[in-house]
Design a protein around this motif. Structure first.
Motif, mmCIF file in Angstrom:
data_model
loop_
_atom_site.group_PDB
_atom_site.id
_atom_site.type_symbol
_atom_site.label_atom_id
_atom_site.label_comp_id
_atom_site.label_asym_id
_atom_site.label_seq_id
_atom_site.Cartn_x
_atom_site.Cartn_y
_atom_site.Cartn_z
ATOM 1 N N ASP A 62 0.244 7.297 1.722
ATOM 2 C CA ASP A 62 -0.915 7.740 2.237
ATOM 3 C C ASP A 62 -2.473 6.820 2.531
ATOM 4 O O ASP A 62 -3.167 7.072 3.867
ATOM 5 C CB ASP A 62 -2.437 8.439 0.561
ATOM 6 N N ASP A 63 -2.084 5.307 2.441
ATOM 7 C CA ASP A 63 -2.923 4.912 2.877
ATOM 8 C C ASP A 63 -2.534 4.462 4.398
ATOM 9 O O ASP A 63 -3.202 3.897 4.791
ATOM 10 C CB ASP A 63 -3.400 3.778 1.409
ATOM 11 N N TYR B 121 -9.544 15.902 8.387
ATOM 12 C CA TYR B 121 -9.159 14.957 8.362
ATOM 13 C C TYR B 121 -9.633 13.875 9.619
ATOM 14 O O TYR B 121 -10.311 12.725 8.812
ATOM 15 C CB TYR B 121 -8.209 14.861 7.735
ATOM 16 N N VAL C 179 7.334 9.281 8.402
ATOM 17 C CA VAL C 179 7.253 8.307 6.953
ATOM 18 C C VAL C 179 8.243 8.657 6.100
ATOM 19 O O VAL C 179 8.928 9.589 5.953
ATOM 20 C CB VAL C 179 6.271 9.797 5.952
ATOM 21 N N ILE D 225 -12.300 11.410 9.023
ATOM 22 C CA ILE D 225 -12.071 9.472 9.074
ATOM 23 C C ILE D 225 -13.203 8.788 10.955
ATOM 24 O O ILE D 225 -13.605 7.931 10.264
ATOM 25 C CB ILE D 225 -10.603 8.998 9.141
ATOM 26 N N MET E 19 1.080 -1.691 0.080
ATOM 27 C CA MET E 19 0.362 0.259 0.193
ATOM 28 C C MET E 19 0.645 1.368 0.039
ATOM 29 O O MET E 19 2.102 1.206 0.735
ATOM 30 C CB MET E 19 -1.295 0.313 1.345
ATOM 31 N N ASP F 16 -8.044 5.779 15.674
ATOM 32 C CA ASP F 16 -9.088 5.744 16.391
ATOM 33 C C ASP F 16 -10.195 5.258 16.566
ATOM 34 O O ASP F 16 -10.649 5.074 17.638
ATOM 35 C CB ASP F 16 -9.844 6.461 14.812
ATOM 36 N N PHE G 113 4.889 15.277 11.127
ATOM 37 C CA PHE G 113 4.128 15.790 11.966
ATOM 38 C C PHE G 113 3.188 15.389 12.815
ATOM 39 O O PHE G 113 3.331 14.123 12.621
ATOM 40 C CB PHE G 113 2.838 16.013 10.193
ATOM 41 N N VAL H 169 -1.385 6.095 6.133
ATOM 42 C CA VAL H 169 -1.484 6.462 7.585
ATOM 43 C C VAL H 169 -3.225 6.555 7.439
ATOM 44 O O VAL H 169 -2.991 6.746 9.022
ATOM 45 C CB VAL H 169 -0.812 8.108 7.231
ATOM 46 N N LYS H 170 -3.866 6.652 6.350
ATOM 47 C CA LYS H 170 -5.295 6.660 6.451
ATOM 48 C C LYS H 170 -4.855 5.440 7.356
ATOM 49 O O LYS H 170 -6.160 5.281 8.141
ATOM 50 C CB LYS H 170 -5.999 6.491 5.035
ATOM 51 N N LEU H 171 -5.320 3.861 7.025
ATOM 52 C CA LEU H 171 -4.915 2.754 8.002
ATOM 53 C C LEU H 171 -4.846 2.239 9.234
ATOM 54 O O LEU H 171 -5.566 2.303 10.259
ATOM 55 C CB LEU H 171 -4.401 1.979 7.017
ATOM 56 N N HIS I 214 8.765 13.153 5.757
ATOM 57 C CA HIS I 214 7.094 13.755 6.324
ATOM 58 C C HIS I 214 7.373 13.669 8.275
ATOM 59 O O HIS I 214 7.194 12.757 8.001
ATOM 60 C CB HIS I 214 6.137 13.527 5.703
#
Lengths: 246, 246
Positions: free
Chosen positions: A171-172, A219, A199, A223, A168, A182, A211, A174-176, A209
């Motif tokens: 981007d994916d 964002y 990253v 999510i 993956m 969460d 942050f 970090v989203k995962l 990256h």
């Protein structure tokens, strides 16, 4: 408690850690649990810690002090020749701090234990990810087990087990991780935002990256709000159960 | 370990428990952890246990013996006048067994502790669900917290927190529990099929549906296989993250 995850991807590595610490539910604070040693062009090392805060802060301070005046001090994260040496150094330091506390002085109600994730790359070697135990020994992530979690790992594990794929994108990934964090935050008071993220792209020898995601990050809120609905939809699409057929 | 859940629904109650026990990973067995006392027209009581198997088996045997010759023996689950009395009786029995073991004889490496869920309805009262602690005291489920988990609770909690709704049908509740159990089973060796299920409809005073879901149950396999894909789809529908915007 704490929640930290390190992912090994084909593209590189992604690290995420929360910032909540607690000594009982009536004494919570925010502390950074992610630390980095970067020498652009030569090495990028990320460390995340879980466990007794006095122990992990002492470990980080010792590693930091020993890397400030590189010429004079040895061993140092900035002089180690491989990620294996880095992991050994961190493991030795962790063991040293824990045994210093455990052997002398007052006995504590809670343990001095801590667990540490170390990942990164040093020129001449591959990018590697290690999980270091309080005893100072460690294990390394591999193709079969391409991620490590420390701290409050259970709530966020099912989604990682199901959806993580080393192919993956960053981007994916970090989203995962945000979904996994969460799920943990919703279920357990001892993990909370802000979240620190780093990253690392393989063979870049610098962290492009790094942050922090704050509690009011739009964002993250998307999510967090969206995942409940998405889960219910996914649940609705599974075949229905029929009690009368049992 | 173990995983058991009791849900309070508007329609009634649903209970599910796994059957795996282990004394180390090299010594696993299958034992029933769900027990029932039904007197159609008068009462339906379901008990699920987690913790030391010798303790929970002793508790169940004592409760069972004391309810066999009802006229002679007191207290008995079959004579208790309310679910509160049932919970008190189970709590007292649990405390008695644990303290018998703890006070005499050899010291054990592991604790004798156990936790018990008790739910059901007795004519003249409402249906109620209790979680009983090793100390013998207990808490009751309410509108704010309409379900209890015991054992290996963390993996399966996020989906319950997100998707459980007391208004849902029995069919949906069983399906939801299967997803929660599957998430746990996928992540942890100490929980496994077969799963025992009981469904109690309020004011029916009998358990209409009591069944076991075996490891090769086709519906369970559909849910287990489908949930990975459904989760990935749900994940894909969430807004994408963009590293370049950080």
């Amino acid at each position: 408690m704490t929640y930290c995850v390190g992912l090994m991807l084909k593209e590189g590595m992604v690290f995420m850690s929360d910032t909540r610490t607690n000594a009982g539910v009536d004494n919570i604070s925010t502390f950074r649990k992610m630390f980095a040693w970067d020498v652009p062009g030569d090495r990028s090392i990320t460390i995340m810690t879980a466990g007794n805060l006095a122990t992990t802060q002492a470990v980080i301070s010792l590693l930091e002090e020993r890397s400030k005046a590189v010429e004079e001090r040895n061993p140092s994260l900035l002089k180690a020749e491989s990620m294996f040496q880095v992991a050994t150094l961190v493991g030795d330091t962790l063991k040293e701090v824990i045994s210093d506390n455990a052997e002398e002085g007052q006995r504590a109600d809670s343990g001095f234990n801590a667990t540490i994730l170390v990942g990164g790359q040093i020129k001449g070697g591959a990018h590697r990810l290690f999980m270091i135990y309080p005893e100072g020994n460690f294990i390394e992530a591999s193709a079969d087990t391409p991620f490590f979690q420390i701290g409050e790992t259970k709530y966020g594990r099912p989604i990682l087990v199901r959806a993580f794929d080393p192919e993956m994108s960053f981007d994916d990934a970090v989203k995962l991780l945000l979904v996994s964090f969460d799920s943990t935050i919703k279920a357990n008071l001892s993990v909370d935002l802000p979240l620190d993220v780093r990253v690392y792209k393989t063979d870049s020898y610098e962290c492009e990256h790094a942050f922090r995601i704050e509690a009011n990050d739009p964002y993250y809120l998307d999510i967090s709000d969206g995942w409940g609905g998405a889960l219910k939809e996914a649940f609705g699409r599974l075949p229905d159960f029929d009690l009368n057929k049992t």
